[in-house]
Design an enzyme around this catalytic site. Structure first.
Site, PDB file in Angstrom:
ATOM      1  N   TYR A 124       2.016  15.360  -3.526  1.00 22.98           N
ATOM      2  CA  TYR A 124       2.869  16.231  -2.738  1.00 22.98           C
ATOM      3  C   TYR A 124       4.270  16.234  -3.347  1.00 22.98           C
ATOM      4  O   TYR A 124       4.846  15.172  -3.595  1.00 22.98           O
ATOM      5  CB  TYR A 124       2.952  15.758  -1.277  1.00 22.98           C
ATOM      6  CG  TYR A 124       3.754  16.743  -0.452  1.00 22.98           C
ATOM      7  CD1 TYR A 124       3.149  17.877   0.067  1.00 22.98           C
ATOM      8  CD2 TYR A 124       5.121  16.575  -0.256  1.00 22.98           C
ATOM      9  CE1 TYR A 124       3.877  18.815   0.774  1.00 22.98           C
ATOM     10  CE2 TYR A 124       5.868  17.505   0.452  1.00 22.98           C
ATOM     11  CZ  TYR A 124       5.236  18.627   0.959  1.00 22.98           C
ATOM     12  OH  TYR A 124       5.965  19.563   1.641  1.00 22.98           O
ATOM     13  N   GLN A 186       1.066  20.300   7.221  1.00 24.23           N
ATOM     14  CA  GLN A 186      -0.198  21.040   7.028  1.00 24.23           C
ATOM     15  C   GLN A 186      -0.746  20.840   5.610  1.00 24.23           C
ATOM     16  O   GLN A 186      -1.966  20.842   5.403  1.00 24.23           O
ATOM     17  CB  GLN A 186      -0.045  22.529   7.376  1.00 24.23           C
ATOM     18  CG  GLN A 186       0.989  23.301   6.586  1.00 24.23           C
ATOM     19  CD  GLN A 186       2.387  23.209   7.216  1.00 24.23           C
ATOM     20  OE1 GLN A 186       2.733  22.236   7.889  1.00 24.23           O
ATOM     21  NE2 GLN A 186       3.214  24.220   6.965  1.00 24.23           N
ATOM     22  N   ASN A 209       9.653  15.223   3.752  1.00 22.24           N
ATOM     23  CA  ASN A 209      10.510  15.116   4.937  1.00 22.24           C
ATOM     24  C   ASN A 209       9.792  14.317   6.033  1.00 22.24           C
ATOM     25  O   ASN A 209       8.694  13.796   5.813  1.00 22.24           O
ATOM     26  CB  ASN A 209      10.928  16.508   5.421  1.00 22.24           C
ATOM     27  CG  ASN A 209       9.732  17.336   5.902  1.00 22.24           C
ATOM     28  OD1 ASN A 209       8.663  16.803   6.199  1.00 22.24           O
ATOM     29  ND2 ASN A 209       9.910  18.632   5.975  1.00 22.24           N
ATOM     30  N   SER A 233      16.275   6.398   0.138  1.00 21.04           N
ATOM     31  CA  SER A 233      16.462   5.748  -1.157  1.00 21.04           C
ATOM     32  C   SER A 233      17.668   4.801  -1.137  1.00 21.04           C
ATOM     33  O   SER A 233      18.567   4.940  -0.314  1.00 21.04           O
ATOM     34  CB  SER A 233      16.641   6.833  -2.221  1.00 21.04           C
ATOM     35  OG  SER A 233      16.582   6.280  -3.505  1.00 21.04           O
ATOM     36  N   GLN A 255      23.220   7.116  -6.681  1.00 12.73           N
ATOM     37  CA  GLN A 255      22.349   6.875  -5.534  1.00 12.73           C
ATOM     38  C   GLN A 255      22.813   7.673  -4.316  1.00 12.73           C
ATOM     39  O   GLN A 255      22.015   8.280  -3.614  1.00 12.73           O
ATOM     40  CB  GLN A 255      22.328   5.383  -5.193  1.00 12.73           C
ATOM     41  CG  GLN A 255      21.381   5.039  -4.062  1.00 12.73           C
ATOM     42  CD  GLN A 255      19.970   5.477  -4.362  1.00 12.73           C
ATOM     43  OE1 GLN A 255      19.416   5.154  -5.410  1.00 12.73           O
ATOM     44  NE2 GLN A 255      19.360   6.264  -3.496  1.00 12.73           N
ATOM     45  N   HIS A 258      21.732  11.324  -3.394  1.00 13.99           N
ATOM     46  CA  HIS A 258      20.359  11.687  -3.008  1.00 13.99           C
ATOM     47  C   HIS A 258      20.305  12.310  -1.614  1.00 13.99           C
ATOM     48  O   HIS A 258      19.636  13.324  -1.408  1.00 13.99           O
ATOM     49  CB  HIS A 258      19.437  10.472  -3.059  1.00 13.99           C
ATOM     50  CG  HIS A 258      18.794  10.286  -4.392  1.00 13.99           C
ATOM     51  ND1 HIS A 258      17.934  11.206  -4.926  1.00 13.99           N
ATOM     52  CD2 HIS A 258      18.894   9.300  -5.309  1.00 13.99           C
ATOM     53  CE1 HIS A 258      17.531  10.803  -6.116  1.00 13.99           C
ATOM     54  NE2 HIS A 258      18.102   9.651  -6.380  1.00 13.99           N
ATOM     55  N   GLU A 325      15.057  -1.156  -3.511  1.00 12.43           N
ATOM     56  CA  GLU A 325      14.228  -0.221  -4.279  1.00 12.43           C
ATOM     57  C   GLU A 325      14.647  -0.257  -5.758  1.00 12.43           C
ATOM     58  O   GLU A 325      13.838  -0.461  -6.649  1.00 12.43           O
ATOM     59  CB  GLU A 325      14.417   1.188  -3.699  1.00 12.43           C
ATOM     60  CG  GLU A 325      13.585   2.253  -4.395  1.00 12.43           C
ATOM     61  CD  GLU A 325      13.991   3.664  -3.967  1.00 12.43           C
ATOM     62  OE1 GLU A 325      15.056   3.823  -3.302  1.00 12.43           O
ATOM     63  OE2 GLU A 325      13.273   4.617  -4.316  1.00 12.43           O
ATOM     64  N   HIS A 326      15.927  -0.053  -6.016  1.00  9.67           N
ATOM     65  CA  HIS A 326      16.488  -0.149  -7.374  1.00  9.67           C
ATOM     66  C   HIS A 326      17.468  -1.318  -7.400  1.00  9.67           C
ATOM     67  O   HIS A 326      18.287  -1.437  -6.489  1.00  9.67           O
ATOM     68  CB  HIS A 326      17.275   1.111  -7.742  1.00  9.67           C
ATOM     69  CG  HIS A 326      16.502   2.381  -7.572  1.00  9.67           C
ATOM     70  ND1 HIS A 326      16.573   3.158  -6.432  1.00  9.67           N
ATOM     71  CD2 HIS A 326      15.645   3.024  -8.403  1.00  9.67           C
ATOM     72  CE1 HIS A 326      15.795   4.220  -6.577  1.00  9.67           C
ATOM     73  NE2 HIS A 326      15.211   4.173  -7.745  1.00  9.67           N
ATOM     74  N   ASP A 359      15.019   6.916 -13.345  1.00  9.53           N
ATOM     75  CA  ASP A 359      14.680   8.069 -12.506  1.00  9.53           C
ATOM     76  C   ASP A 359      13.991   9.153 -13.325  1.00  9.53           C
ATOM     77  O   ASP A 359      13.190   9.922 -12.793  1.00  9.53           O
ATOM     78  CB  ASP A 359      15.942   8.666 -11.872  1.00  9.53           C
ATOM     79  CG  ASP A 359      16.445   7.831 -10.705  1.00  9.53           C
ATOM     80  OD1 ASP A 359      15.669   6.991 -10.201  1.00  9.53           O
ATOM     81  OD2 ASP A 359      17.615   8.006 -10.305  1.00  9.53           O
ATOM     82  N   GLU A 413     -22.000 -21.386   9.819  1.00 10.22           N
ATOM     83  CA  GLU A 413     -21.379 -20.220  10.466  1.00 10.22           C
ATOM     84  C   GLU A 413     -22.345 -19.533  11.432  1.00 10.22           C
ATOM     85  O   GLU A 413     -22.019 -18.481  11.988  1.00 10.22           O
ATOM     86  CB  GLU A 413     -20.881 -19.213   9.415  1.00 10.22           C
ATOM     87  CG  GLU A 413     -19.631 -19.681   8.680  1.00 10.22           C
ATOM     88  CD  GLU A 413     -18.953 -18.580   7.853  1.00 10.22           C
ATOM     89  OE1 GLU A 413     -19.569 -17.511   7.651  1.00 10.22           O
ATOM     90  OE2 GLU A 413     -17.809 -18.797   7.421  1.00 10.22           O
ATOM     91  N   HIS A 418     -28.339 -14.773   6.622  1.00  5.94           N
ATOM     92  CA  HIS A 418     -27.661 -14.981   5.338  1.00  5.94           C
ATOM     93  C   HIS A 418     -28.338 -16.113   4.570  1.00  5.94           C
ATOM     94  O   HIS A 418     -28.541 -16.017   3.357  1.00  5.94           O
ATOM     95  CB  HIS A 418     -26.184 -15.323   5.565  1.00  5.94           C
ATOM     96  CG  HIS A 418     -25.316 -14.138   5.851  1.00  5.94           C
ATOM     97  ND1 HIS A 418     -25.455 -13.372   6.977  1.00  5.94           N
ATOM     98  CD2 HIS A 418     -24.287 -13.584   5.147  1.00  5.94           C
ATOM     99  CE1 HIS A 418     -24.548 -12.399   6.957  1.00  5.94           C
ATOM    100  NE2 HIS A 418     -23.837 -12.501   5.861  1.00  5.94           N
TER     101      HIS A 418
END
Lengths: 431, 431
Positions: A124, A186, A209, A233, A255, A258, A325-326, A359, A413, A418
């Site tokens: 996506y 969707q 989003n 981020s 950064q 963003h 993250e970074h 990046d 057990e 088994h």
């Protein structure tokens, strides 16, 4: 950017809080969309697109003609740049392909672990004014190297119904020929459940989003895997006096541009250095087109200064607790620090490794865990597109050598069937 | 066990349906428990335990004395069996430790990927009449090999308040010294959020009832990672006339005794062989103490026979579409088949590799993806306890060589600050 000098450990948690996103629950809206697409397929996709975007394409799948048009629109220098970036990303991700593991744990008992590509993956890519075609590289390149048979991509059309040429061009460059003009929850529903035109996939990757990320989260407990949990981020820069305040400021700002919920944190060991960076941030941001966004995200950002003998250790502890993250390490002996970092998505070493290198083009992946998820999740890598299957082959004597162990454990057990599956073979059951 | 001869492809999906678990939503009950523990810590744990179990231990953490008592109660032959199984599991999981990947993608641009242990992990082991201590081995052994610093285990006390000695002994054998007498959703909450006595962890592993698995699912989108989605256990056996009907029946039954929602599927290429297996199942099940459970799960189980020239290919397609947790291949040239399997948790090759070998002692892990999740998830392996961090180090010339690529891409995405972070270094910003 607030500056905090030598905070007590009890304060750390608060200083590490990320920007809280709006807490209103959109699960019920997303659940409605998911259900609509699950039941109605393409017809539902068309209805939802008309309802939300006031238009729906005749055919969700992007045509060959549209690809050709897109390629003609992309600037030649960008094509060269994309090829360069792709080559580095390919080289690093190909090197990550896991080896086969085969061990004879005891006589006649062979165990094997082998990575097998996930068959069908869906990518996506969000729309918006400046669509992030670089993310196409970051997802499609490893998918192809892993050997996924079917790679499809959903991305919303622009307001006028056309598609972003850079996204189409990059998709084609990576060998993805099935792109769908579909966005929002969707699109996630279409890839999770399949419709007449969009194939059902096994795993969905990519940012989006709140509707997209909520949809991903919801389908991930139901039918299809996802890359990782979503969040805004963030970057953390660890710097000492060997760093250049202008470079550090530029990294923090890259950064901050963003989004308004981004976060940049500077960890350093000298208040004077911190002030220099602060001044550089103020100065550089004036020239940046995204200044309004930056001014918002700077409110979530801060400078933490640890002075004194234990400053290096405190910085490391703070960075590990944050799990960025970074993480940029612009300090003396940066690898000493890096080797002590236990939680981070991607780490940038030294004064010439800005976040923007990773990046786009250094070869590492930019789809990384945010919000502290680096404590438990990896960024996207070749493993993300594969599963590891285990195999075992026991010979008659191999099973015999283990039979007492298995039978004893199974009976303890309370699992007699088994035990029986081994016992019957040891007796040599009638064929 | 229903028998289905040469089903059409359109029927396959229906034949692959798993047993549907009850659909009533317990999310709101679990959400209440999660919130109670998050807010109230140990006090809430005590209140919930009193409410649900009518008792709560003075101290949730199991004492050294309880460990010593437990060790004295475990049968000597079981201790030997556990040591044997542990050795094989250790050997196979240690061999999986990932290598470091380091690549110079171009002059002055070095990319590295390194696996780092997840710092704090929590293991959940369910209670019940026959507690599954084997799962302790399957989770604790790789956690220790990966190098996780803190490994804690929650397991509910028995009705009389005592702990299952086999679980305590196995935990101690694996080097886990912090075990908590805690079960249910509240145990998951305690490990996800931390309380005064239970540490917050980064990732939670292990099976459980609906409350436990719902709690795991809910915290996994919020604060802490989990091993994989949950579902009832299942086996698929692929067999031809080289297989032994009695062995195949024993394998199907060993799956069926797990629970009423278990599923066993036999895929074969000969109706007469299928009838033999069916007769063996009827016959063997009479001797098994868990016959009532088995009779229920046999209702979810079936035999599919593909005859004719394409039977081998149809069997492979059907198996891949099903994506079984356990897949036993008792056929001629079994590796030819295994190499074409794209979705399965663990594969058992030949006539002497029953599922119970892998459940206990062959060395492979028995915590595996169910319900078709094998299409996108691996079983628990050494990676499950690690994250892969990437590192990049660019030299001044290295960044220079990539600068045009990065700047071109950043500007095309409208991210000027990203471009500036490179440009400022190329100018040699004033220090």
């Amino acid at each position: 950017m607030d500056l905090c000098l030598n905070p007590e450990r009890e304060q750390w948690r608060e200083l590490q809080l990320r920007c809280q996103s709006r807490q209103d629950d959109i699960r019920h809206i997303v659940a409605g969309i998911l259900d609509e697409v699950k039941q109605g397929g393409d017809r539902a996709l068309r209805e939802i697109s008309l309802r939300i975007d006031d238009s729906a394409p005749d055919d969700f799948q992007v045509s060959d003609a549209a690809f050709a048009e897109a390629a003609a629109k992309v600037a030649p220098e960008l094509k060269v740049a994309l090829e360069n970036a792709k080559r580095n990303i390919e080289m690093f991700h190909a090197a990550q392909l896991p080896r086969k593991v085969a061990v004879d744990v005891q006589h006649g008992v062979r165990c094997i672990q082998k990575a097998v590509p996930i068959q069908r993956v869906g990518l996506y890519i969000p729309g918006g004014k400046a669509p992030l075609f670089s993310t196409v590289l970051m997802l499609a390149v490893p998918a192809k190297i892993a050997g996924c048979c079917e790679v499809v991509l959903c991305t919303p059309p622009r307001k006028d119904g056309s598609m972003c040429p850079e996204i189409l061009f990059t998709a084609q460059l990576c060998g993805i020929d099935r792109v769908y003009a579909l966005g929002g929850a969707q699109a996630i529903a279409a890839m999770a459940y399949g419709t007449e035109s969009v194939p059902k996939v096994d795993k969905i990757f990519g940012p989006g989003n709140r509707f997209v990320t909520t949809a991903k989260q919801m389908v991930s407990t139901d039918t299809v895997a996802i890359d990782m949990p979503a969040g805004p981020s963030e970057v953390m820069v660890m710097a000492d006096n060997s760093a250049n305040p202008a470079y550090v400021a530029a990294d923090l700002l890259s950064q901050c541009e963003h989004g308004e919920d981004s976060q940049a944190i500077l960890l350093c060991n000298d208040a004077e250095f911190a002030e220099k960076v602060k001044a550089e941030v103020e100065n550089q941001k004036e020239q940046l087109p995204r200044k309004p966004i930056i001014e918002e995200s700077l409110k979530n950002s801060r400078i933490i200064v640890f002075t004194g003998e234990e400053s290096r250790e405190q910085m490391i502890d703070f960075a590990n607790q944050y799990g960025s993250e970074h993480l940029i390490i612009s300090m003396q002996r940066p690898w000493d620090i890096a080797d002590q970092i236990t939680a981070a998505g991607s780490i940038f070493i030294g004064n010439y490794s800005p976040e923007s290198a990773g990046d786009y083009a250094s070869g590492t992946n930019h789809t990384l865990p945010t919000s502290g998820w680096a404590r438990s999740h990896s960024g996207v890598n070749i493993d993300s597109f594969m599963r590891k299957i285990t195999y075992q082959q026991l010979s008659d004597p191999g099973l015999r050598g283990l039979s007492e162990t298995i039978i004893t454990m199974a009976l303890a057990e309370g699992l007699h069937a088994h035990a029986n599956a081994v016992a019957i073979r040891m007796k040599g059951g009638s064929k």
